[in-house]
Design an enzyme around this catalytic site. Structure first.
Site, PDB file in Angstrom:
ATOM      1  N   ASP A 214     -27.728 -36.782 -12.238  1.00  3.95           N
ATOM      2  CA  ASP A 214     -26.874 -37.802 -11.635  1.00  3.95           C
ATOM      3  C   ASP A 214     -25.961 -38.502 -13.345  1.00  3.95           C
ATOM      4  OD1 ASP A 214     -26.575 -38.680  -9.518  1.00  3.95           O
ATOM      5  OD2 ASP A 214     -28.971 -39.790  -9.631  1.00  3.95           O
TER       6      ASP A 214
ATOM      7  N   ASP B 208     -22.123 -39.344  -5.096  1.00  2.00           N
ATOM      8  CA  ASP B 208     -22.505 -40.236  -4.532  1.00  2.00           C
ATOM      9  C   ASP B 208     -21.582 -41.686  -3.799  1.00  2.00           C
ATOM     10  OD1 ASP B 208     -25.257 -39.519  -4.701  1.00  2.00           O
ATOM     11  OD2 ASP B 208     -25.686 -40.022  -6.588  1.00  2.00           O
TER      12      ASP B 208
END
Length: 161
Positions: free
Chosen positions: A118, A136
Site C-alpha cells: 500500500d 484497492d
C-alpha cells in the site's frame, strides 16, 4: 468472446496499472518512508497490509493470506460468470472487470511478497484514511459502479413488468 474483450482488457489494465505503481514505489521508497505530495492531505508512503480492507485479519498467523487469495478467486469467478451470462448491464460488466483486476493485483502481491503493498495515504490534520493502492481503488470504484448498475437494472426490470 469478442463481446467480452473490453471487460477482459479493463481487468488487465487494472492489474498492470496496479503492479507498475507498486514496483515504482518499491523501487523508490524504504518501509514507512513518506513523501508529501499535497500538504496536509496526500502523501506517498510504503506500508504493507497482511490482511484485507483496513487491515482486517492482519494480526493472524498467516492463514489469512490464503483465505484472501481463495476469496479473490471465488468472487472473481462469480463475476466472470455474471459477465458471461449477461445478467448485468454494460456498466456492471465494467465494474465487475474493475473488481476482478483489483483483486488480482492484490493477489499478485500476496504471492510475491506475502502481503499487499500500500502507498497512497490521504489525511487531514489528525484524521488518516488507511493507506491503500491502485488495486484497492479499482475494487472500490468497481463496487460503487456495480451497485449503481444493480439499481439501474432493477428499475429496468420494474418498468418492464
Amino acid at each position: 468472446m469478442k463481446r467480452h474483450f473490453p471487460y477482459f482488457l479493463t481487468a488487465l489494465a487494472a492489474i498492470v496499472l496496479d503492479q507498475i505503481s507498486k514496483w515504482a514505489i518499491l523501487a523508490r521508497f524504504h518501509d514507512f518512508e513518506r513523501l508529501n505530495i499535497i500538504p496536509q492531505f496526500f502523501d506517498l508512503t510504503l506500508v504493507y497490509n497482511y490482511g484485507a480492507a483496513f487491515s482486517f485479519l492482519a494480526n493472524h498467523n498467516g492463514w489469512q493470506k490464503y483465505f484472501f487469495i481463495v476469496l479473490a478467486f471465488v468472487i472473481s469467478g462469480w463475476l466472470v460468470n455474471e459477465i458471461r451470462k449477461g445478467s448485468m448491464g454494460k456498466l456492471g460488466n465494467f465494474a465487475a472487470a474493475m473488481i476482478i483486476g483489483g483483486a488480482f493485483g492484490n493477489v499478485i502481491d500476496r504471492f510475491i511478497h506475502g502481503k499487499v503493498v500500500d502507498f497512497i495515504l490521504v489525511y487531514y490534520q489528525d484524521w488518516y484514511y488507511p493507506a491503500f493502492n491502485v488495486a484497492d481503488s479499482f475494487i472500490c470504484v468497481g463496487a460503487a459502479l456495480l451497485i449503481i448498475d444493480g439499481i439501474k437494472q432493477a428499475k429496468k426490470a420494474k418498468q418492464a413488468a
